[in-house]
Design a protein around this motif. Structure first.
Motif, short mmCIF file in Angstrom:
data_model
loop_
_atom_site.label_atom_id
_atom_site.label_comp_id
_atom_site.label_asym_id
_atom_site.label_seq_id
_atom_site.Cartn_x
_atom_site.Cartn_y
_atom_site.Cartn_z
N LEU A 60 22.46 3.39 -23.41
CA LEU A 60 22.32 3.08 -24.84
C LEU A 60 20.84 3.05 -25.18
O LEU A 60 20.03 2.48 -24.44
CB LEU A 60 22.94 1.73 -25.16
CG LEU A 60 24.47 1.65 -25.12
CD1 LEU A 60 24.93 0.20 -25.19
CD2 LEU A 60 25.08 2.46 -26.26
N ALA A 61 20.48 3.65 -26.30
CA ALA A 61 19.08 3.78 -26.70
C ALA A 61 18.64 2.63 -27.60
O ALA A 61 19.43 2.11 -28.39
CB ALA A 61 18.87 5.11 -27.43
N PHE A 62 17.35 2.27 -27.48
CA PHE A 62 16.77 1.19 -28.27
C PHE A 62 15.38 1.62 -28.77
O PHE A 62 14.79 2.56 -28.25
CB PHE A 62 16.68 -0.09 -27.44
CG PHE A 62 18.02 -0.73 -27.22
CD1 PHE A 62 18.49 -1.68 -28.10
CD2 PHE A 62 18.83 -0.32 -26.17
CE1 PHE A 62 19.76 -2.24 -27.93
CE2 PHE A 62 20.09 -0.88 -25.99
CZ PHE A 62 20.55 -1.83 -26.87
N PRO A 63 14.86 0.91 -29.77
CA PRO A 63 13.58 1.33 -30.35
C PRO A 63 12.36 1.03 -29.50
O PRO A 63 11.25 1.42 -29.88
CB PRO A 63 13.54 0.57 -31.68
CG PRO A 63 14.43 -0.59 -31.48
CD PRO A 63 15.49 -0.15 -30.56
N SER A 64 12.52 0.36 -28.36
CA SER A 64 11.41 0.11 -27.44
C SER A 64 11.98 -0.43 -26.14
O SER A 64 13.17 -0.81 -26.07
CB SER A 64 10.41 -0.91 -28.03
OG SER A 64 11.01 -2.19 -28.11
N GLY A 65 11.13 -0.50 -25.12
CA GLY A 65 11.57 -1.10 -23.87
C GLY A 65 11.91 -2.57 -24.04
O GLY A 65 12.89 -3.07 -23.48
N MET A 66 11.10 -3.30 -24.80
CA MET A 66 11.40 -4.71 -25.05
C MET A 66 12.65 -4.87 -25.88
O MET A 66 13.37 -5.87 -25.75
CB MET A 66 10.21 -5.39 -25.73
CG MET A 66 9.05 -5.73 -24.80
SD MET A 66 9.52 -6.65 -23.31
CE MET A 66 10.32 -8.10 -24.01
N GLY A 67 12.94 -3.88 -26.75
CA GLY A 67 14.20 -3.92 -27.48
C GLY A 67 15.38 -3.83 -26.52
O GLY A 67 16.41 -4.51 -26.71
N ALA A 68 15.25 -3.01 -25.47
CA ALA A 68 16.31 -2.89 -24.48
C ALA A 68 16.47 -4.18 -23.68
O ALA A 68 17.59 -4.66 -23.46
CB ALA A 68 15.99 -1.72 -23.54
N ILE A 69 15.35 -4.77 -23.25
CA ILE A 69 15.40 -6.03 -22.50
C ILE A 69 16.01 -7.13 -23.37
O ILE A 69 16.88 -7.89 -22.92
CB ILE A 69 13.99 -6.41 -22.04
CG1 ILE A 69 13.51 -5.44 -20.95
CG2 ILE A 69 13.95 -7.85 -21.52
CD1 ILE A 69 12.05 -5.60 -20.58
N SER A 70 15.57 -7.22 -24.61
CA SER A 70 16.09 -8.24 -25.53
C SER A 70 17.59 -8.10 -25.72
O SER A 70 18.32 -9.10 -25.79
CB SER A 70 15.38 -8.16 -26.88
OG SER A 70 14.00 -8.37 -26.75
#
Length: 369
Positions: free
Chosen positions: A72-82
């Motif tokens: 699943l894609a997210f707007p940033s790496g921290m978005g993915a971690i969050s």
């Protein structure tokens, strides 16, 4: 039978071809749409840009192919971690974080998770397995650690953490799916900042979550849908294009880093150097066992803050910048952000420049007075 990273990379360039009809564009089209034509019953078709976008779905398919898992894609790496934190954790949970990993993860836990009743402990990456994992809901590893490049045994941590009932989350940003495969080694979830090498051109923020666990991915997808933490289609298009050349760039970057590391380590201006590919590095034997490549990141310590700044700013083939993984080599003095490193520590990200030309430029910069 598991496919090698090279095999997956070879197939990645032709993944889209499998769905093309005669006359379709070979390159992925960019679909910039927040609305879709939606008369009558909306079931089973695209409904709204926050829910669906064909460009985003294409990059998720490509990432999933490289990870050999749902992505699943997210707007940033921290978005993915969050997304993983906020979709899986609840009040009363306790998590374990690396004390020497990317600092923003710790800040997120301190400033926001703690307020919601989620507590955390810290442990150095090099001794991450010491102390056990009892009482933790989630164990977060980052190996190699950023910026110090220490390594922990992913398989051993996963086995012990699972026995204690914890979910294991691995940040694989520094290595990409071509350099290290945490899911194959037992991690439950992988996160990464595709802003770095997967995109490779320093022009898009992006991240992803990948896992074989359907329930975890369902929870992460639901959180993304309701929170609105989605990447834009243009960023997805850029990352898709970058992923198609990741193998050739990553190979060049790692090969050059392997060439440069022993030369840099032997230079009298370098006080200390960390690179998992060096025989004498504390992480070398473990790196050989669990990593496909040794990576493109080198940590070198110069004699002072002034020497480090002079080296970074005086090298004709170094981009002074935060972040890493671009086609251009870049470097920064990480102590300026508060990392627990010496004032002269430099995080060097090796790019795609011709290796000998890059070495000449680095050598010249080290010898400037």
């Amino acid at each position: 039978m598991k496919k090698s990273p090279e095999k997956r990379a070879a197939e990645a360039a032709h993944l889209r071809q499998r769905e093309l009809a005669k006359g379709d564009p070979v390159a992925l089209p960019l679909t910039m749409a927040s609305m879709y034509h939606l008369p009558g019953d909306p079931t089973g078709v695209r409904q709204y840009g926050r829910f669906d976008n064909p460009t985003r779905e294409a990059v998720e398919k490509l990432l999933g192919h490289l990870e050999d898992a749902e992505a699943l894609a997210f707007p940033s790496g921290m978005g993915a971690i969050s997304a993983v934190f906020f979709s899986l954790l609840k009040a009363g949970d306790r998590i374990l974080l690396p004390s020497d990993g990317y600092y923003t993860t710790r800040v997120l836990a301190e400033r926001f998770l703690n307020k919601l009743g989620v507590t955390h402990d810290l442990r150095p990456t090099a001794s991450f397995g010491e102390g056990g994992f009892g009482g933790y809901r989630l164990v977060f590893i980052e190996t190699p650690s950023n910026p110090g490049l220490d390594i922990c045994d992913i398989a051993a941590v996963a086995s012990e953490a699972h026995a204690a009932g914890a979910v294991v989350l691995a940040d694989n940003t520094t290595m990409t799916p071509l350099g290290q495969r945490p899911l194959d080694l037992g991690a439950d979830v992988v996160v990464a900042a595709d802003t770095k090498a997967p995109n490779g051109h320093s022009d898009a923020l992006f991240g992803h979550v990948a896992s074989h666990d359907a329930e975890i991915m369902k929870a992460v997808a639901e959180w993304r849908k309701l929170s609105g933490a989605i990447p834009g289609p243009f960023e997805a298009w850029l990352v898709h294009r970058g992923l198609e050349t990741l193998e050739v760039r990553f190979d060049r970057m790692c090969s050059t880093a392997e060439l440069l590391a022993p030369r840099l380590a032997a230079h009298p201006a370098v006080k200390a150097l960390r690179y998992p590919g060096l025989d004498g590095d504390p992480s070398h034997n473990l790196a050989r066992a669990q990593m496909e490549r040794f990576g493109f990141m080198i940590g070198l310590t110069l004699k002072s803050e002034a020497a480090a700044e002079r080296f970074i700013n005086g090298c004709a083939l170094l981009q002074p910048a935060t972040s890493f993984g671009g086609i251009h080599s870049s470097a920064e003095r990480r102590a300026r952000w508060g990392d627990a490193v010496e004032p002269g520590f430099v995080r060097l990200s090796v790019g795609c420049e011709p290796a000998e030309d890059l070495w000449e430029a680095l050598q010249a910069a080290l010898e400037k007075r």
